[in-house]
Motif scaffolding. Structure first.
Motif, PDB file in Angstrom:
ATOM      1  N   VAL B 172       0.862  -1.173   0.000  1.00  0.00           N
ATOM      2  CA  VAL B 172       0.000   0.000   0.000  1.00  0.00           C
ATOM      3  C   VAL B 172       0.901   1.227   0.000  1.00  0.00           C
ATOM      4  O   VAL B 172       1.817   1.327   0.817  1.00  0.00           O
ATOM      5  CB  VAL B 172      -0.915   0.010   1.236  1.00  0.00           C
ATOM      6  N   ARG B 173       0.633   2.119  -0.938  1.00  0.00           N
ATOM      7  CA  ARG B 173       1.447   3.343  -1.004  1.00  0.00           C
ATOM      8  C   ARG B 173       0.549   4.549  -0.808  1.00  0.00           C
ATOM      9  O   ARG B 173      -0.342   4.798  -1.628  1.00  0.00           O
ATOM     10  CB  ARG B 173       2.152   3.437  -2.365  1.00  0.00           C
ATOM     11  N   LEU B 174       0.792   5.281   0.269  1.00  0.00           N
ATOM     12  CA  LEU B 174       0.055   6.509   0.522  1.00  0.00           C
ATOM     13  C   LEU B 174       0.898   7.685   0.063  1.00  0.00           C
ATOM     14  O   LEU B 174       2.093   7.763   0.384  1.00  0.00           O
ATOM     15  CB  LEU B 174      -0.235   6.671   2.012  1.00  0.00           C
ATOM     16  N   GLY B 175       0.263   8.611  -0.651  1.00  0.00           N
ATOM     17  CA  GLY B 175       0.952   9.836  -1.046  1.00  0.00           C
ATOM     18  C   GLY B 175       1.223  10.722   0.166  1.00  0.00           C
ATOM     19  O   GLY B 175       1.344  10.245   1.289  1.00  0.00           O
ATOM     20  N   ARG B 176       1.282  12.008  -0.065  1.00  0.00           N
ATOM     21  CA  ARG B 176       1.572  12.928   1.029  1.00  0.00           C
ATOM     22  C   ARG B 176       0.277  13.448   1.657  1.00  0.00           C
ATOM     23  O   ARG B 176      -0.730  13.605   0.976  1.00  0.00           O
ATOM     24  CB  ARG B 176       2.397  14.105   0.495  1.00  0.00           C
ATOM     25  N   ARG B 177       0.347  13.679   2.947  1.00  0.00           N
ATOM     26  CA  ARG B 177      -0.761  14.296   3.691  1.00  0.00           C
ATOM     27  C   ARG B 177      -2.061  13.496   3.602  1.00  0.00           C
ATOM     28  O   ARG B 177      -3.160  14.068   3.619  1.00  0.00           O
ATOM     29  CB  ARG B 177      -0.993  15.728   3.208  1.00  0.00           C
ATOM     30  N   VAL B 178      -1.973  12.206   3.493  1.00  0.00           N
ATOM     31  CA  VAL B 178      -3.176  11.379   3.513  1.00  0.00           C
ATOM     32  C   VAL B 178      -3.598  11.177   4.971  1.00  0.00           C
ATOM     33  O   VAL B 178      -2.762  10.920   5.832  1.00  0.00           O
ATOM     34  CB  VAL B 178      -2.909  10.018   2.840  1.00  0.00           C
ATOM     35  N   LEU B 179      -4.889  11.333   5.227  1.00  0.00           N
ATOM     36  CA  LEU B 179      -5.441  11.182   6.581  1.00  0.00           C
ATOM     37  C   LEU B 179      -6.294   9.915   6.604  1.00  0.00           C
ATOM     38  O   LEU B 179      -7.236   9.794   5.834  1.00  0.00           O
ATOM     39  CB  LEU B 179      -6.285  12.422   6.920  1.00  0.00           C
ATOM     40  N   VAL B 180      -5.946   8.984   7.474  1.00  0.00           N
ATOM     41  CA  VAL B 180      -6.683   7.717   7.543  1.00  0.00           C
ATOM     42  C   VAL B 180      -7.225   7.541   8.955  1.00  0.00           C
ATOM     43  O   VAL B 180      -6.479   7.596   9.938  1.00  0.00           O
ATOM     44  CB  VAL B 180      -5.793   6.515   7.177  1.00  0.00           C
ATOM     45  N   HIS B 181      -8.519   7.296   9.048  1.00  0.00           N
ATOM     46  CA  HIS B 181      -9.177   7.212  10.348  1.00  0.00           C
ATOM     47  C   HIS B 181      -9.162   5.769  10.890  1.00  0.00           C
ATOM     48  O   HIS B 181      -8.894   4.823  10.149  1.00  0.00           O
ATOM     49  CB  HIS B 181     -10.591   7.775  10.219  1.00  0.00           C
ATOM     50  N   PRO B 182      -9.453   5.629  12.165  1.00  0.00           N
ATOM     51  CA  PRO B 182      -9.291   4.319  12.817  1.00  0.00           C
ATOM     52  C   PRO B 182     -10.101   3.200  12.165  1.00  0.00           C
ATOM     53  O   PRO B 182     -11.221   3.398  11.695  1.00  0.00           O
ATOM     54  CB  PRO B 182      -9.784   4.584  14.250  1.00  0.00           C
ATOM     55  N   GLY B 183      -9.530   2.039  12.202  1.00  0.00           N
ATOM     56  CA  GLY B 183     -10.225   0.851  11.742  1.00  0.00           C
ATOM     57  C   GLY B 183     -10.170   0.638  10.242  1.00  0.00           C
ATOM     58  O   GLY B 183     -10.605  -0.409   9.752  1.00  0.00           O
ATOM     59  N   ALA B 184      -9.659   1.601   9.502  1.00  0.00           N
ATOM     60  CA  ALA B 184      -9.571   1.434   8.052  1.00  0.00           C
ATOM     61  C   ALA B 184      -8.572   0.323   7.725  1.00  0.00           C
ATOM     62  O   ALA B 184      -7.567   0.156   8.415  1.00  0.00           O
ATOM     63  CB  ALA B 184      -9.148   2.741   7.388  1.00  0.00           C
ATOM     64  N   VAL B 185      -8.883  -0.427   6.678  1.00  0.00           N
ATOM     65  CA  VAL B 185      -8.028  -1.532   6.227  1.00  0.00           C
ATOM     66  C   VAL B 185      -7.747  -1.321   4.744  1.00  0.00           C
ATOM     67  O   VAL B 185      -8.654  -1.416   3.912  1.00  0.00           O
ATOM     68  CB  VAL B 185      -8.692  -2.900   6.442  1.00  0.00           C
ATOM     69  N   LEU B 186      -6.515  -1.040   4.415  1.00  0.00           N
ATOM     70  CA  LEU B 186      -6.126  -0.851   3.018  1.00  0.00           C
ATOM     71  C   LEU B 186      -5.209  -1.992   2.603  1.00  0.00           C
ATOM     72  O   LEU B 186      -4.256  -2.335   3.317  1.00  0.00           O
ATOM     73  CB  LEU B 186      -5.393   0.481   2.840  1.00  0.00           C
ATOM     74  N   GLY B 187      -5.497  -2.581   1.465  1.00  0.00           N
ATOM     75  CA  GLY B 187      -4.600  -3.587   0.935  1.00  0.00           C
ATOM     76  C   GLY B 187      -4.920  -5.017   1.335  1.00  0.00           C
ATOM     77  O   GLY B 187      -4.105  -5.909   1.116  1.00  0.00           O
ATOM     78  N   ALA B 188      -6.113  -5.255   1.882  1.00  0.00           N
ATOM     79  CA  ALA B 188      -6.520  -6.654   2.079  1.00  0.00           C
ATOM     80  C   ALA B 188      -6.763  -7.285   0.705  1.00  0.00           C
ATOM     81  O   ALA B 188      -6.980  -6.589  -0.291  1.00  0.00           O
ATOM     82  CB  ALA B 188      -7.785  -6.728   2.933  1.00  0.00           C
ATOM     83  N   ASP B 189      -6.728  -8.592   0.663  1.00  0.00           N
ATOM     84  CA  ASP B 189      -6.946  -9.299  -0.606  1.00  0.00           C
ATOM     85  C   ASP B 189      -8.273  -8.914  -1.223  1.00  0.00           C
ATOM     86  O   ASP B 189      -9.303  -8.882  -0.547  1.00  0.00           O
ATOM     87  CB  ASP B 189      -7.011 -10.812  -0.364  1.00  0.00           C
ATOM     88  N   GLY B 190      -8.296  -8.663  -2.513  1.00  0.00           N
ATOM     89  CA  GLY B 190      -9.543  -8.551  -3.228  1.00  0.00           C
ATOM     90  C   GLY B 190     -10.295  -9.877  -3.213  1.00  0.00           C
ATOM     91  O   GLY B 190      -9.734 -10.925  -2.888  1.00  0.00           O
ATOM     92  N   PHE B 191     -11.573  -9.795  -3.571  1.00  0.00           N
ATOM     93  CA  PHE B 191     -12.447 -10.960  -3.495  1.00  0.00           C
ATOM     94  C   PHE B 191     -12.411 -11.662  -4.846  1.00  0.00           C
ATOM     95  O   PHE B 191     -13.287 -11.468  -5.694  1.00  0.00           O
ATOM     96  CB  PHE B 191     -13.856 -10.473  -3.138  1.00  0.00           C
ATOM     97  N   GLY B 192     -11.388 -12.466  -5.042  1.00  0.00           N
ATOM     98  CA  GLY B 192     -11.208 -13.144  -6.313  1.00  0.00           C
ATOM     99  C   GLY B 192     -11.313 -14.644  -6.141  1.00  0.00           C
ATOM    100  O   GLY B 192     -10.508 -15.251  -5.445  1.00  0.00           O
ATOM    101  N   LEU B 193     -12.324 -15.222  -6.752  1.00  0.00           N
ATOM    102  CA  LEU B 193     -12.619 -16.638  -6.582  1.00  0.00           C
ATOM    103  C   LEU B 193     -12.909 -17.260  -7.929  1.00  0.00           C
ATOM    104  O   LEU B 193     -13.465 -16.617  -8.809  1.00  0.00           O
ATOM    105  CB  LEU B 193     -13.879 -16.809  -5.722  1.00  0.00           C
ATOM    106  N   ALA B 194     -12.570 -18.509  -8.059  1.00  0.00           N
ATOM    107  CA  ALA B 194     -12.986 -19.266  -9.238  1.00  0.00           C
ATOM    108  C   ALA B 194     -13.508 -20.620  -8.761  1.00  0.00           C
ATOM    109  O   ALA B 194     -12.945 -21.221  -7.844  1.00  0.00           O
ATOM    110  CB  ALA B 194     -11.800 -19.450 -10.189  1.00  0.00           C
ATOM    111  N   MET B 195     -14.605 -21.060  -9.352  1.00  0.00           N
ATOM    112  CA  MET B 195     -15.202 -22.339  -8.938  1.00  0.00           C
ATOM    113  C   MET B 195     -14.531 -23.466  -9.712  1.00  0.00           C
ATOM    114  O   MET B 195     -14.532 -23.475 -10.944  1.00  0.00           O
ATOM    115  CB  MET B 195     -16.704 -22.292  -9.218  1.00  0.00           C
ATOM    116  N   ASP B 196     -13.975 -24.403  -8.977  1.00  0.00           N
ATOM    117  CA  ASP B 196     -13.236 -25.505  -9.588  1.00  0.00           C
ATOM    118  C   ASP B 196     -13.732 -26.819  -9.007  1.00  0.00           C
ATOM    119  O   ASP B 196     -13.461 -27.128  -7.848  1.00  0.00           O
ATOM    120  CB  ASP B 196     -11.736 -25.336  -9.294  1.00  0.00           C
TER     121      ASP B 196
END
Lengths: 350, 350, 350
Positions: B172-196
């Motif tokens: 995760v790359r944050l630029g300058r002066r980014v404000l992130v509030h509590p509990g935020a989650v950046l960069g968790a796995d996307g929801f990518g699934l394939a049925m096999d």
């Protein structure tokens, strides 16, 4: 671009990949693949895939070393192809080669606080700032990432990964290989209230949460503990981020839900269901196997037939929407007027 | 009432404020302002503002030391006024004087766990119980509040503030002066699934998240990492609480989204868009610049024209709603019956 | 099954329960109850209850030691009954006997970081990895579970329980006996923005959050601090999981909201309201006392009359829904056509 991974293996030839994943090779078996990329942005050492026909046009110009695709899509393709009945599945398996899990670091971090009655397998990894409660059990190969709270009487099965800041409140039992993303809260009290003489009284929530093998629980998703019995997810249930599962819900195996879906208390959902983003399911309902709910639909009655279900209205320019929405207020009156006109429906036309 | 701030500066005269913010002063330039308040509750040392005409009636009785307002609203006002073309903007700038950020305390708290390969600028502040992963970088002036998890290969730009308990999972790359509030989650796995063969298999999520300068990310908001390429927010994007951004979404500069909005994977949203609370945008869509989506609307197709868009039905008393909603089930039949009556629409009337 | 609680008291006779809770006993007063269960799954030492008539048929076959029910439901019942005007309320009170809170462990965990200016009552419990900020106050009997962040100028009243990983950002005041579940964030900045020359500027958020006595705040719920004045919840307000409360919202006493509901800034909600799951309330509206909003409805205007309100459309099979939803686009035209047919409504029929 996802190319910064320093743990990448050196690479695989197209022939090696074909052999390992039982795919048919067409083209240059010596082409070397060192990672994956989209068709449009693949460099000459990348593997890509073609599954969705809308990206067919990007194939000709792709610089990918090799592309996973269906046999019929490879006709006329001059590059190296790996042919698969389901290219997306084959791609997913190959891509995993380039995304190995970080190596397990067994042991408990010095900063973690573990209740003396907890049992942590020596082959489990417990990271910094974790709290492990009384009688909790952590299985072999499990990873408890930084800042997790594992409450009393919780069990984490072999090979589970709690990425970071996950909370298992109480009596939560995870099967094997469950993956839980940051911020998820499993086993908080269900929302049980009774109104007594003008004040709410809390209905004690004494059940637990049982999660089957191979489930995935998204970031900031919440799954409440049961009131009396347990809240239960079958094996291979996949929940995206910010999903809310109420107390005593039961979800069948292989069901998947997209982000922000919500299931109210005591609903029972079958196996192989697909619930769209921000869809809702009211409490005490039953939804049978193989039901698909489209995004932002609200399930207000039990569903007993497999199939796709929806509610809501189409998106329109606001000015147009306002005119139509105002008429929704008059819909019953409108229908009565049409009825009063005495015509029977002629469904054969249109 | 927000009056308990012990870090308040001593106060400013109306003349000082007028000069500093290039506003026209009308009335007593020596009036002293020591904080801000609403028109209705302002004491005699407070600055207030009038922007929304609905509060016009409160002006006469306000005890505020001075009021920021438009020139035309100041006619007949006996008190001290600071005249601004946009009173809300001027008020926001003045109010910031009374809400200085807490002083930076550079250094890493003794309890924090920092990987030896991470680079933390000496002028950054890392608070208690933070975990900083391998190869992570924290820029000068950045504040990493208590309980944050900064995963491997993450970058936090200069002057960012992660208030508390924020998780940056990986790449995760944050630029300058980014404000992130509590509990935020950046960069968790996307929801990518394939049925096999009856089981889901996970599609590896190898991309990252890139957040532009001056973005704000609300409490418990989640932004998934891309599957192959990155999830990208342009500069000055403003996300409220509990928003869900799927993998590979791209959001243009200066777009703002209200609480609980959700954007599914691979959607592309333009610049200067406004997305209302709990609105949804389906995956793989494109929304052009300067689109406004009203609250709880669902965007089901790409939008190519700027403007305001909506879906849904109006709120009604439940009894009335039930009658009309039941007719929605028959809407197609109703329309066919009307068609069968043989009349052409006469849009000139009404 | 919730039967693994090792802290259970030994048991109570039906006669003891009847006496303690002023219920009428019918049957065997010596029957011993050691826990609670559903009618269907109760063993012979369990207490169950019958409140919802749909479970009436399960009564005859239940093995429960005793069942709480209404007098009229006990006719013909051969087992032991405890008769109550409101069986659910009586059951909730009895069940609490079998779910005692874990014993308080007063004191501050060695790992916690407490600002010297904070005041923690000696009878409060502060668990591992908590951060307590400047001038914060923690009352007697309060439990601050593992991983909580209590920011500057926050107050936690007597007997509050913050289960784990709760964040009070700044100027948050909790009354007495407030229960806050994991992941909740109270006092983050409200979403206040003003557009200035093409860039957003942040409107400082200087108010606080005030929570009345006996409130319950669900997992991952967010309640923003006010912009100038406070965001206020009256006593006994009950919020389920993942609810979003915007800045300056006011919620009256005894109001309850189900999961994923959202209230936009500056809305005022009365007392004894019930807000369904995922319902939304727009900003600056007023909702009077005793209003019920059904699930996923959107409140777009102020409500001045008690009662039940709804929006949305019914769930249908997708194919059927598509036909009807397409007609929604034409609803205004349809209504005009019907008007053009010249008939007046005949509401007396149907």
């Amino acid at each position: 671009m996802g190319t910064g991974n320093r743990d990448l293996p050196a690479g695989f030839t197209a022939a090696e990949l074909a052999h390992r994943f039982a795919l048919q090779l067409k083209g240059d078996g010596a082409a070397v693949v060192a990672g994956v990329a989209t068709l449009a942005n693949a460099g000459p050492d990348r593997l890509s895939f073609l599954s969705n026909p809308r990206y067919r046009a990007q194939l000709a110009d792709s610089q990918a070393a090799a592309v996973v695709m269906r046999a019929q899509d490879s006709e006329g393709y001059a590059g190296t192809a790996l042919l698969a009945a389901d290219p997306y599945v084959a791609f997913a398996k190959i891509a995993a080669l380039f995304d190995p899990p970080p190596p397990l670091r067994p042991g408990v971090h010095a900063s973690a606080v573990v209740d003396p009655s907890a049992r942590v397998d020596p082959q489990a990894q417990v990271d910094a700032f974790c709290s492990i409660g009384a009688r909790a059990q952590i299985g072999a190969g499990a990873v408890i990432g930084p800042g997790c709270v594992i409450g009393d009487d919780c069990e984490v099965g072999e090979g589970c990964v709690l990425v970071a800041r996950v909370t298992l409140v109480r009596r939560v039992r995870l099967g094997r290989r469950v993956l839980v993303h940051p911020g998820a809260v499993l086993g908080a009290d269900g929302f049980g209230l009774a109104m007594d003489a003008g004040h709410w009284i809390k209905v004690p929530q004494q059940g637990g949460v049982v999660i089957g093998d191979d489930c995935e629980i998204g970031a900031n998703t919440t799954i409440d503990r049961g009131a009396i019995e347990d809240t239960v997810l079958g094996e291979d249930v996949r929940l995206d981020n910010q999903i809310q599962i109420g107390h005593n819900v039961r979800i069948g195996a292989h069901t998947a839900m997209a982000g922000c879906a919500a299931v109210a208390g005591s609903a029972t959902i079958g196996s192989y269901c697909l619930v769209g983003g921000a869809a809702g399911i009211l409490g005490h309902l039953e939804v049978c196997d193989r039901v698909m709910i489209t995004a932002m639909s609200l399930v207000t009655h039990s569903i007993r037939e497999p199939g796709e279900y929806s509610s809501g209205t189409p998106l329109m320019a606001n000015r147009e929407w306002r005119r139509n929405a105002a008429r929704f207020r008059q819909l019953d009156t409108l229908a009565r007027r049409v009825n009063a006109l005495g015509k029977t429906p002629r469904d054969e036309e249109d």
